[in-house]
Scaffold this active site. Sequence first.
Site, PDB file in Angstrom:
ATOM      1  CB  THR A   1      -0.905   0.318   1.401  1.00 40.38           C
ATOM      2  OG1 THR A   1      -1.717  -1.230   0.904  1.00 40.38           O
ATOM      3  CG2 THR A   1      -2.020   0.987   1.021  1.00 40.38           C
TER       4      THR A   1
ATOM      5  CE  LYS B   1      -5.108  -2.247   1.005  1.00 42.37           C
ATOM      6  NZ  LYS B   1      -5.276  -3.373   2.074  1.00 42.37           N
TER       7      LYS B   1
ATOM      8  CE  LYS C   1       1.588   1.938   4.858  1.00 41.53           C
ATOM      9  NZ  LYS C   1       1.256   1.505   4.043  1.00 41.53           N
TER      10      LYS C   1
END
Length: 294
Positions: free
Chosen positions: A97, A172, A240
């Site tokens: 990701t 995503k 993150k």
Amino acid sequence: MSENVAILGLGTMGAGMAVNLLKAGFSLTVYNRTASKAQELVSAGARLTSTPAKAADGASIVIGMLADDIASRAVWTGKDGAIEGVGQGAILIESSTVSPAWISELAGYAAQRGAELLDAPVTGSRMQAQAGQLSFLVGGNDSTLQAVTPVLRAMSKDIFHLGPIGSGAKMKLINNFLCGVQVASLAEGLTWIERSGLDREMALSILKSGAPGSPLLGAISSRMVNHDYAVNFLLKLMTKDLNYAQIEAAACGVDLKTAEISRSLFEAAIAKGYGDEDMASVIEPLRANQEEKR
Ligand code: NAP
């Protein structure tokens, strides 16, 4: 299977993915910064290399499953990075990701080597990776995706082609934005339930079977109730993801206010030492705060 596949990154997700590639009969080369994590895979038939470049050398398909932009950049383009070893015509798959901006840059490096990049981050967590039941969210050329579909199939239950390069990374981040906000709100809601005098099990069962119910709420609420923070999804990685989501949405003129607030809860948990625990532990500082205020 004639494909030589390399996988870079043997963390929670990469290790499970690698097992399924071996089970499917692919010839597999692995690289991990911490080489000791490759031991079980080596016993199961994988070849371990000391650098990402050596892993990519001779591989027709190279998959990255790394923590974040920094890790991905280091492993693909750092010293002895995979890009150095990539051969003409190889297909690179970045399943970490990461930000769409980094995907776009990496696609440029791949092209310089005569290779092609797909971004293919996944949904599903540790158990789905181990069971070969992930869903791939893919960006890139259709013909490239067709060429790697047998490899992706070995690790997944679904493959979604969302559009050109970067489309998988965008999808995503949207997915994990909604996950992160839900986990943060669940942490607040469950802390509230625990202080309210309500029966916790009954309250959770009403939420799970009602409109707020979701697979995430079911899984994470049990971990929160049991204080079970064995890692499925590292708390620091959700921080993150929310950060990347905010940056990406801002580029589309969307201010993710709920991501900002949710991220502050995850950051508070990191400050209390929960960064390397499961993201469900985001509830612990809230529980402690409530104790302090009473
Ligand atoms: P993880 O267990 O923390 O593994 C991270 C991997 O990145 C490890 O191989 C680690 O190497 C490597 N790494 C980290 N920093 C590095 C650096 N500076 N240089 C080189 N290598 C570095 O994470 P994960 O859960 O497998 O997640 C991998 C990716 O999938 C992440 O982008 C995550 O957001 C995403 N993802 C995770 C889940 C989940 O449920 N866990 C679900 C979907 C997507 P070492 O072993 O040496 O530390």
